[in-house]
Scaffold this motif. Structure first.
Motif, mmCIF file in Angstrom:
data_model
loop_
_atom_site.group_PDB
_atom_site.id
_atom_site.type_symbol
_atom_site.label_atom_id
_atom_site.label_comp_id
_atom_site.label_asym_id
_atom_site.label_seq_id
_atom_site.Cartn_x
_atom_site.Cartn_y
_atom_site.Cartn_z
ATOM 1 N N ALA A 104 -73.058 37.797 55.200
ATOM 2 C CA ALA A 104 -74.097 37.943 56.310
ATOM 3 C C ALA A 104 -73.901 36.742 57.216
ATOM 4 C CB ALA A 104 -75.623 38.023 55.778
ATOM 5 N N GLY A 105 -73.930 37.034 58.635
ATOM 6 C CA GLY A 105 -73.886 35.673 59.618
ATOM 7 C C GLY A 105 -73.176 36.190 60.593
ATOM 8 N N GLU A 106 -72.930 35.304 61.625
ATOM 9 C CA GLU A 106 -72.354 35.497 62.887
ATOM 10 C C GLU A 106 -71.130 34.771 63.114
ATOM 11 O OE1 GLU A 106 -74.094 35.702 67.537
ATOM 12 O OE2 GLU A 106 -74.997 34.442 65.934
ATOM 13 N N SER A 107 -70.040 35.401 64.130
ATOM 14 C CA SER A 107 -68.932 34.688 64.289
ATOM 15 C C SER A 107 -69.231 33.434 64.864
ATOM 16 C CB SER A 107 -67.819 35.636 65.000
ATOM 17 O OG SER A 107 -66.845 34.931 65.386
ATOM 18 N N GLY A 108 -68.435 32.306 64.534
ATOM 19 C CA GLY A 108 -68.764 31.084 65.282
ATOM 20 C C GLY A 108 -68.314 31.197 66.649
ATOM 21 N N ALA A 109 -67.550 32.186 67.231
ATOM 22 C CA ALA A 109 -67.097 32.417 68.509
ATOM 23 C C ALA A 109 -68.306 32.696 69.411
ATOM 24 C CB ALA A 109 -65.902 33.521 68.428
ATOM 25 N N HIS A 110 -69.377 33.320 68.688
ATOM 26 C CA HIS A 110 -70.546 33.940 69.470
ATOM 27 C C HIS A 110 -71.719 32.850 69.548
ATOM 28 C CE1 HIS A 110 -69.040 38.106 68.085
ATOM 29 N NE2 HIS A 110 -68.381 37.501 69.349
ATOM 30 N N LEU A 194 -53.202 24.066 54.788
ATOM 31 C CA LEU A 194 -53.728 24.230 55.977
ATOM 32 C C LEU A 194 -54.373 25.580 56.161
ATOM 33 C CD1 LEU A 194 -51.109 22.751 58.371
ATOM 34 C CD2 LEU A 194 -52.919 21.486 57.230
ATOM 35 N N HIS A 195 -55.304 25.838 56.698
ATOM 36 C CA HIS A 195 -56.029 27.008 57.017
ATOM 37 C C HIS A 195 -54.980 27.554 58.209
ATOM 38 C CE1 HIS A 195 -58.203 29.764 59.732
ATOM 39 N NE2 HIS A 195 -58.884 30.158 58.608
ATOM 40 N N GLY A 196 -54.710 26.649 59.219
ATOM 41 C CA GLY A 196 -53.606 26.906 60.300
ATOM 42 C C GLY A 196 -54.108 27.687 61.600
ATOM 43 N N ASP A 197 -55.207 28.165 61.525
ATOM 44 C CA ASP A 197 -55.986 28.746 62.758
ATOM 45 C C ASP A 197 -57.555 28.335 62.844
ATOM 46 O OD1 ASP A 197 -55.815 30.196 65.328
ATOM 47 O OD2 ASP A 197 -56.075 31.949 64.047
ATOM 48 N N PRO A 198 -57.859 27.136 63.358
ATOM 49 C CA PRO A 198 -59.110 26.387 62.699
ATOM 50 C C PRO A 198 -60.243 26.593 63.950
ATOM 51 C CG PRO A 198 -57.676 24.680 63.445
ATOM 52 C CD PRO A 198 -56.885 25.949 63.384
ATOM 53 N N HIS A 199 -60.014 27.824 64.697
ATOM 54 C CA HIS A 199 -61.015 28.058 65.964
ATOM 55 C C HIS A 199 -62.240 28.511 65.154
ATOM 56 C CE1 HIS A 199 -60.302 32.435 66.134
ATOM 57 N NE2 HIS A 199 -59.096 32.144 66.062
ATOM 58 N N PRO A 200 -63.343 28.584 66.235
ATOM 59 C CA PRO A 200 -64.572 28.952 65.720
ATOM 60 C C PRO A 200 -64.682 30.204 65.395
ATOM 61 C CG PRO A 200 -64.839 27.668 67.708
ATOM 62 C CD PRO A 200 -63.530 28.013 67.439
ATOM 63 N N GLY A 201 -63.981 31.272 65.734
ATOM 64 C CA GLY A 201 -63.898 32.805 65.686
ATOM 65 C C GLY A 201 -63.526 32.991 64.166
ATOM 66 N N ASN A 202 -63.219 31.829 63.390
ATOM 67 C CA ASN A 202 -62.822 32.257 62.039
ATOM 68 C C ASN A 202 -63.722 31.404 61.179
ATOM 69 O OD1 ASN A 202 -60.370 33.405 62.650
ATOM 70 N ND2 ASN A 202 -59.116 31.881 62.616
ATOM 71 N N VAL A 215 -62.770 32.495 57.412
ATOM 72 C CA VAL A 215 -61.976 33.635 57.229
ATOM 73 C C VAL A 215 -60.813 33.609 57.897
ATOM 74 C CG1 VAL A 215 -64.366 35.142 57.331
ATOM 75 C CG2 VAL A 215 -63.295 34.313 59.515
ATOM 76 N N ASP A 216 -59.965 34.719 57.765
ATOM 77 C CA ASP A 216 -58.874 34.787 58.634
ATOM 78 C C ASP A 216 -57.811 33.767 57.984
ATOM 79 O OD1 ASP A 216 -56.766 35.654 60.286
ATOM 80 O OD2 ASP A 216 -57.774 35.824 62.035
ATOM 81 N N PHE A 217 -57.390 33.822 56.959
ATOM 82 C CA PHE A 217 -56.215 32.911 56.356
ATOM 83 C C PHE A 217 -54.757 33.662 56.487
ATOM 84 C CE2 PHE A 217 -60.074 31.627 54.578
ATOM 85 C CZ PHE A 217 -59.883 30.002 54.275
ATOM 86 N N GLY A 218 -54.661 34.256 57.383
ATOM 87 C CA GLY A 218 -53.215 34.680 57.535
ATOM 88 C C GLY A 218 -52.253 33.990 57.976
ATOM 89 N N ALA A 284 -62.045 33.923 75.269
ATOM 90 C CA ALA A 284 -61.939 33.224 76.513
ATOM 91 C C ALA A 284 -63.134 32.150 76.257
ATOM 92 C CB ALA A 284 -61.939 34.164 77.690
ATOM 93 N N THR A 285 -64.193 32.452 76.211
ATOM 94 C CA THR A 285 -65.257 31.507 76.240
ATOM 95 C C THR A 285 -65.107 30.593 75.087
ATOM 96 O OG1 THR A 285 -66.746 33.101 77.080
ATOM 97 C CG2 THR A 285 -67.652 31.015 75.907
ATOM 98 N N MET A 286 -64.712 30.826 74.237
ATOM 99 C CA MET A 286 -64.380 29.866 72.851
ATOM 100 C C MET A 286 -63.190 28.872 73.428
ATOM 101 S SD MET A 286 -63.131 31.064 68.982
ATOM 102 C CE MET A 286 -61.607 31.450 69.613
ATOM 103 N N GLY A 287 -61.990 29.476 74.092
ATOM 104 C CA GLY A 287 -60.799 28.619 74.467
ATOM 105 C C GLY A 287 -61.415 27.643 75.532
ATOM 106 N N ARG A 288 -62.087 28.054 76.744
ATOM 107 C CA ARG A 288 -62.649 27.182 77.477
ATOM 108 C C ARG A 288 -63.549 26.285 77.118
ATOM 109 N NH1 ARG A 288 -61.216 25.122 82.555
ATOM 110 N NH2 ARG A 288 -61.968 23.343 81.145
#
Length: 297
Positions: A104-110, A194-202, A215-218, A284-288
């Protein structure tokens, strides 16, 4: 457009049929939770979730994380989405897919950067635990964990393409930060996981602002840990960044040049998120936000 078009229509009915056909013992009500960049996420009853690739490229990535996640979970106390069931392609659906624990929770991108500061310490602990030598035979990723200089052409072209959306003085500053990372000493120690994609959406943020899971260990690979340490700028405000860096350095001594490279990696990852959309939506918000934090320092 904040996410790419799907290569394959993925909906609740398909998810229900796949579970019923392949894992009938886990069958339960299915509800669409999110349609992400590569995958659709469905809740499956109270305890599980279904992760279905919506793009062909994601099918290879999900197979990669299915192989890697059991190993990585042994390295870190943070609960990871280790599959409880691995779906294989069939006549109706051509991709691999996973049933994973529901968190349970919310994506860090939000979530706003100031709120993300609440999990700065825990994310540092996750990365410090993950960043151990990967030994030999680890998976390679040509765009993450590699020497920054190999990415200069792509990053500078991307920044140039943002000229109509980012002021010229900011682009010049971002270019200088990138150049400083390229000029910094290379990572010479053994390649770390490395996780490799360390942005808040993950990351998933719990109700109290805690780090519920990553999440998202692709893109899991091994190489320079500076790639993952870009999270200091991608997630946090200066206060959270200071806490993240202090806790990481406490657990795993990190030299100044690694943080210089990490800030450059943040330029790369944040600009990719910003450039990959039309300027609207959470990506886009996360990137900015990431670019703003890189510019703050």
């Amino acid at each position: 457009m904040d996410i790419p078009h799907a290569d394959l229509a993925v909906d609740q009915a398909l998810a229900e049929r796949l579970v019923a056909r392949h894992f009938p013992a886990l069958a339960a009500p299915v509800e669409l939770v999110a349609e992400g960049w590569d995958n659709a996420l469905f809740r499956l009853g109270r305890r599980h979730a279904i992760r279905l690739p919506r793009r062909e490229v994601a099918a290879r990535l999900i197979e990669h994380e299915q192989r890697c996640l059991p190993l990585l979970q042994r390295l870190t106390p943070v609960p990871l989405p280790v599959p409880v069931a691995v779906g294989r392609p069939d006549g109706e659906y051509p991709f691999a897919w996973s049933i994973i624990p529901w968190v349970a929770g919310e994506s860090g991108a939000h979530v706003a950067p100031g709120v993300r500061d609440g999990y700065a310490r825990r994310l540092a602990e996750f990365m410090a635990a993950l960043h151990v030598s990967a030994g030999t035979g680890y998976p390679l990723n040509p765009v993450r964990g590699v020497p920054l200089g190999t990415r200069t052409g792509a990053v500078l072209a991307r920044l140039a393409g943002l000229a109509d959306r980012v002021p010229a003085d900011e682009l010049a500053a971002l270019t200088a930060i990138w150049d400083a990372g390229v000029a910094a000493p290379l990572w010479r120690d053994p390649a770390t996981w490395l996780h490799g994609d360390p942005h808040p959406g993950n990351v998933v943020v719990g109700r109290s602002g805690e780090l519920a899971t990553v999440v998202d260990f692709g893109d899991v690979t091994a190489g320079d840990p500076a790639t993952d340490l870009a999270a200091a700028w991608l997630h946090f405000t200066p206060a959270g960044r200071a806490e993240f860096r202090a806790r990481h350095d406490e657990l795993r001594e990190t030299d100044a040049s690694t943080w210089v490279r990490a800030r450059a990696w943040a330029v790369s990852i944040a600009s990719a998120a910003f450039a990959a959309s039309d300027g609207s939506g959470p990506m886009a918000t996360m990137g900015r936000q990431g670019l703003d934090q890189v510019l703050i320092g």
